[in-house]
Design a protein around this motif. Sequence first.
Motif, PDB file in Angstrom:
ATOM      1  N   ILE A 124       0.834  -1.205   0.000  1.00  0.00           N
ATOM      2  CA  ILE A 124       0.000   0.000   0.000  1.00  0.00           C
ATOM      3  C   ILE A 124       0.871   1.258   0.000  1.00  0.00           C
ATOM      4  CG2 ILE A 124      -1.633   1.383   1.351  1.00  0.00           C
ATOM      5  CD1 ILE A 124      -2.930  -1.176   2.270  1.00  0.00           C
ATOM      6  N   VAL A 125       1.822   1.312   0.937  1.00  0.00           N
ATOM      7  CA  VAL A 125       2.653   2.511   1.059  1.00  0.00           C
ATOM      8  C   VAL A 125       3.503   2.711  -0.189  1.00  0.00           C
ATOM      9  CG1 VAL A 125       4.508   3.608   2.368  1.00  0.00           C
ATOM     10  CG2 VAL A 125       2.679   2.421   3.566  1.00  0.00           C
ATOM     11  N   ILE A 155       1.309   3.907  -3.132  1.00  0.00           N
ATOM     12  CA  ILE A 155       0.936   5.321  -2.985  1.00  0.00           C
ATOM     13  C   ILE A 155       2.144   6.213  -3.230  1.00  0.00           C
ATOM     14  CG2 ILE A 155       0.169   7.086  -1.343  1.00  0.00           C
ATOM     15  CD1 ILE A 155      -1.679   5.053  -0.144  1.00  0.00           C
ATOM     16  N   ALA A 186       2.404   8.959  -6.154  1.00  0.00           N
ATOM     17  CA  ALA A 186       2.652  10.372  -5.855  1.00  0.00           C
ATOM     18  C   ALA A 186       3.879  10.856  -6.604  1.00  0.00           C
ATOM     19  CB  ALA A 186       2.829  10.565  -4.347  1.00  0.00           C
ATOM     20  N   LEU A 233       3.057  11.264 -10.255  1.00  0.00           N
ATOM     21  CA  LEU A 233       2.216  12.451 -10.428  1.00  0.00           C
ATOM     22  C   LEU A 233       3.082  13.708 -10.473  1.00  0.00           C
ATOM     23  CD1 LEU A 233      -0.803  13.652 -10.204  1.00  0.00           C
ATOM     24  CD2 LEU A 233      -0.186  14.024  -7.814  1.00  0.00           C
ATOM     25  N   LEU A 234       3.998  13.815  -9.505  1.00  0.00           N
ATOM     26  CA  LEU A 234       4.851  15.007  -9.443  1.00  0.00           C
ATOM     27  C   LEU A 234       5.797  15.055 -10.628  1.00  0.00           C
ATOM     28  CD1 LEU A 234       5.755  15.418  -5.692  1.00  0.00           C
ATOM     29  CD2 LEU A 234       4.141  16.692  -7.060  1.00  0.00           C
ATOM     30  N   ILE A 288      -8.807   7.385   0.637  1.00  0.00           N
ATOM     31  CA  ILE A 288      -7.704   6.442   0.851  1.00  0.00           C
ATOM     32  C   ILE A 288      -7.916   5.687   2.158  1.00  0.00           C
ATOM     33  CG2 ILE A 288      -5.234   6.277   1.399  1.00  0.00           C
ATOM     34  CD1 ILE A 288      -4.709   8.402  -0.650  1.00  0.00           C
ATOM     35  N   LEU A 347      -8.820   1.908   1.534  1.00  0.00           N
ATOM     36  CA  LEU A 347      -7.561   1.164   1.612  1.00  0.00           C
ATOM     37  C   LEU A 347      -7.177   0.775   3.035  1.00  0.00           C
ATOM     38  CD1 LEU A 347      -5.027   2.827  -0.874  1.00  0.00           C
ATOM     39  CD2 LEU A 347      -5.773   0.455  -0.834  1.00  0.00           C
ATOM     40  N   LEU A 348      -7.256   1.746   3.945  1.00  0.00           N
ATOM     41  CA  LEU A 348      -6.637   1.524   5.248  1.00  0.00           C
ATOM     42  C   LEU A 348      -7.551   0.852   6.261  1.00  0.00           C
ATOM     43  CD1 LEU A 348      -4.576   4.800   5.605  1.00  0.00           C
ATOM     44  CD2 LEU A 348      -3.912   2.623   4.626  1.00  0.00           C
ATOM     45  N   LYS A 395      -8.181  -2.706   8.656  1.00  0.00           N
ATOM     46  CA  LYS A 395      -7.021  -3.446   9.148  1.00  0.00           C
ATOM     47  C   LYS A 395      -5.755  -2.606   9.319  1.00  0.00           C
ATOM     48  CE  LYS A 395      -6.072  -7.980   7.979  1.00  0.00           C
ATOM     49  NZ  LYS A 395      -5.907  -9.004   6.927  1.00  0.00           N
ATOM     50  N   TYR A 396      -5.560  -1.620   8.436  1.00  0.00           N
ATOM     51  CA  TYR A 396      -4.244  -0.962   8.414  1.00  0.00           C
ATOM     52  C   TYR A 396      -4.310   0.483   8.890  1.00  0.00           C
ATOM     53  CZ  TYR A 396      -3.629  -5.033   5.521  1.00  0.00           C
ATOM     54  OH  TYR A 396      -3.624  -6.306   5.063  1.00  0.00           O
ATOM     55  N   TYR A 441      -3.076   1.803  11.327  1.00  0.00           N
ATOM     56  CA  TYR A 441      -1.811   2.311  11.870  1.00  0.00           C
ATOM     57  C   TYR A 441      -0.935   2.967  10.798  1.00  0.00           C
ATOM     58  CZ  TYR A 441       0.052  -2.077  10.039  1.00  0.00           C
ATOM     59  OH  TYR A 441       0.391  -3.112   9.224  1.00  0.00           O
ATOM     60  N   LEU A 442      -1.283   2.754   9.519  1.00  0.00           N
ATOM     61  CA  LEU A 442      -0.501   3.378   8.442  1.00  0.00           C
ATOM     62  C   LEU A 442      -0.918   4.830   8.197  1.00  0.00           C
ATOM     63  CD1 LEU A 442      -0.280   0.658   5.677  1.00  0.00           C
ATOM     64  CD2 LEU A 442       1.529   1.479   7.146  1.00  0.00           C
ATOM     65  N   VAL A 489       1.761   7.799   8.250  1.00  0.00           N
ATOM     66  CA  VAL A 489       2.745   7.715   7.164  1.00  0.00           C
ATOM     67  C   VAL A 489       2.097   8.037   5.824  1.00  0.00           C
ATOM     68  CG1 VAL A 489       4.353   6.196   5.989  1.00  0.00           C
ATOM     69  CG2 VAL A 489       3.976   5.935   8.435  1.00  0.00           C
ATOM     70  N   VAL A 490       0.981   7.363   5.549  1.00  0.00           N
ATOM     71  CA  VAL A 490       0.342   7.526   4.243  1.00  0.00           C
ATOM     72  C   VAL A 490      -0.180   8.954   4.077  1.00  0.00           C
ATOM     73  CG1 VAL A 490      -1.610   6.808   2.845  1.00  0.00           C
ATOM     74  CG2 VAL A 490      -0.222   5.107   3.988  1.00  0.00           C
ATOM     75  N   LEU A 497       2.623  11.420   3.401  1.00  0.00           N
ATOM     76  CA  LEU A 497       3.099  11.193   2.031  1.00  0.00           C
ATOM     77  C   LEU A 497       2.165  11.834   1.015  1.00  0.00           C
ATOM     78  CD1 LEU A 497       5.189   9.578   0.369  1.00  0.00           C
ATOM     79  CD2 LEU A 497       3.588   7.676   0.389  1.00  0.00           C
ATOM     80  N   VAL A 498       0.875  11.544   1.185  1.00  0.00           N
ATOM     81  CA  VAL A 498      -0.104  12.034   0.218  1.00  0.00           C
ATOM     82  C   VAL A 498      -0.214  13.561   0.273  1.00  0.00           C
ATOM     83  CG1 VAL A 498      -2.536  12.044  -0.373  1.00  0.00           C
ATOM     84  CG2 VAL A 498      -1.404   9.900   0.161  1.00  0.00           C
ATOM     85  N   ALA A 529       2.795  15.284  -1.322  1.00  0.00           N
ATOM     86  CA  ALA A 529       2.769  15.199  -2.784  1.00  0.00           C
ATOM     87  C   ALA A 529       1.706  16.118  -3.365  1.00  0.00           C
ATOM     88  CB  ALA A 529       2.516  13.756  -3.214  1.00  0.00           C
ATOM     89  N   ILE A 530       0.511  16.108  -2.728  1.00  0.00           N
ATOM     90  CA  ILE A 530      -0.597  16.906  -3.248  1.00  0.00           C
ATOM     91  C   ILE A 530      -0.270  18.397  -3.221  1.00  0.00           C
ATOM     92  CG2 ILE A 530      -2.934  17.688  -2.660  1.00  0.00           C
ATOM     93  CD1 ILE A 530      -2.970  15.133  -4.167  1.00  0.00           C
TER      94      ILE A 530
END
Lengths: 258, 202
Positions: A9-10, A13, A17, A20-21, B62, B66-67, B70-71, B73-74, B77-78, B81-82, B85-86
């Motif tokens: 997943i990480v 993503i 990203a 995209l950039l 997301i 996605l998370l 179950k996930y 705890y991510l 981090v996610v 990151l997102v 980038a955005i």
Amino acid sequence: MQILIPIIIVVVIGVLAGLLLAFASKFMSVKSDEKTEKIRECLPGANCGACGYSGCDGYAAAIASGEATPDKCAPGGSTTAAALSEILGIEIKNEKHIAFIACGGNSENTTTKFNYDGMKSCAAAAMSLGGPLDCEFGCLGFGDCVKACPFGAISLKDGRPQVDEDTCMACGLCVSTCPKGIIKLIPQNKAVRVNCSNCKRGAEVVKACKVSCIACKMCENNCPTGAIKVENNVAVVDPKLCNGCGNCKTVCKRGCII
Amino acid sequence: MKTTTMIVSILLAGLLTNNMVLSKFLGICPFLGVSKKVNTAVSMSIAVTFVMIIATAVTYPIYYYLLQPKYEYLETVVFILVIAAIVQFIEIFLKKYIKPIYNALGIYLPLITTNCAVLGITMLNVTDFDITKYSFGKLYLFSLTNALSAGLGFMLAMVLFAGVRQRLETADIPEFMKGLPITLVAAALCSLSFLGFAGIGG
């Protein structure tokens, strides 16, 4: 296996990203002015705003459009200014300047009119009848400039302030501190300096100090480039014209050109 | 609770009771750093509101698809990151297509890339609304409203505080309190006054 899915997943993503950039910077890049770009590269990129613009980008754009001069970047200092002037094709005067105390008087050369026993400060002494010296334009030697100098470039030696030319940053604080107004900022590499500020007439000046400028105009008459002129009863050097030949030094009978 | 009532209460909460800066103590850095003048405070708040909404719009799906469950705890981090980038992408996009907005937001946009208030609102969206009770559409609407109200709350706090600070400039303050100390005391008093809103809007 449990750990695999979160990693995927990480990573996915992250890659998305990144892509995209990457695509955005490729396809949406703004064709900025080449000159602006070059100028921007020379700036430190601290975005401190000392120049008065929104950041290094704003300042670069302002220089490129001719709105701003290239000498406003404080963190970049003279190296940045030199690099910028190269890009712009103009010469900027970043010749090193130093503070120069235009007075050659000391206890031997200059006579006094009274014994001053007040506060050990030039400003205080200057307030009592213009100071104890016969010369109204003489250095009082209490070292107000020494205290004003933030770089420790001025020190008192035999009751006379000496400027250490390597440490002096030409900030001008001593210039505004001196109650006599005899400190000037001059280019360091000029060979000729007039070491007197007395603008009274010759006859009076002769009595006050042995190394004073009496406005005899010998220097003016012997200067091949016309750089030295007597203005207001004291010789003044125009650094732009002076070629440093030293004629004025040799002809000066008062020894006040150094 | 009906959707409209919910939206009104979210808006009220973000502005007053759960104010990002003064009640949750998120985004303190720009609150103290950029609040010297009212106009810079407003520019900064607009940029923050803008980024909060966009960040929520991207991170909530997301999280939902996605998370969870179950996930979770991510999340941190996610989301970081997102959001990073955005924000970079928005900067490039605005520079190319909407130059006036790019010029207005100026250096504030990259500054808030990893601002804690922005990350905070995306994470609060996840905890604030019970995903078992509502459909995704409603949850998404609530989250966006929450982001908007948090941004407006941020703006309210910034503008109020910029006003206070402009008054402080001319006030006769004891030497040892000048600068940051008096600013922090003023911030504490602002925060205390917002405590008075507790209970309004549920």
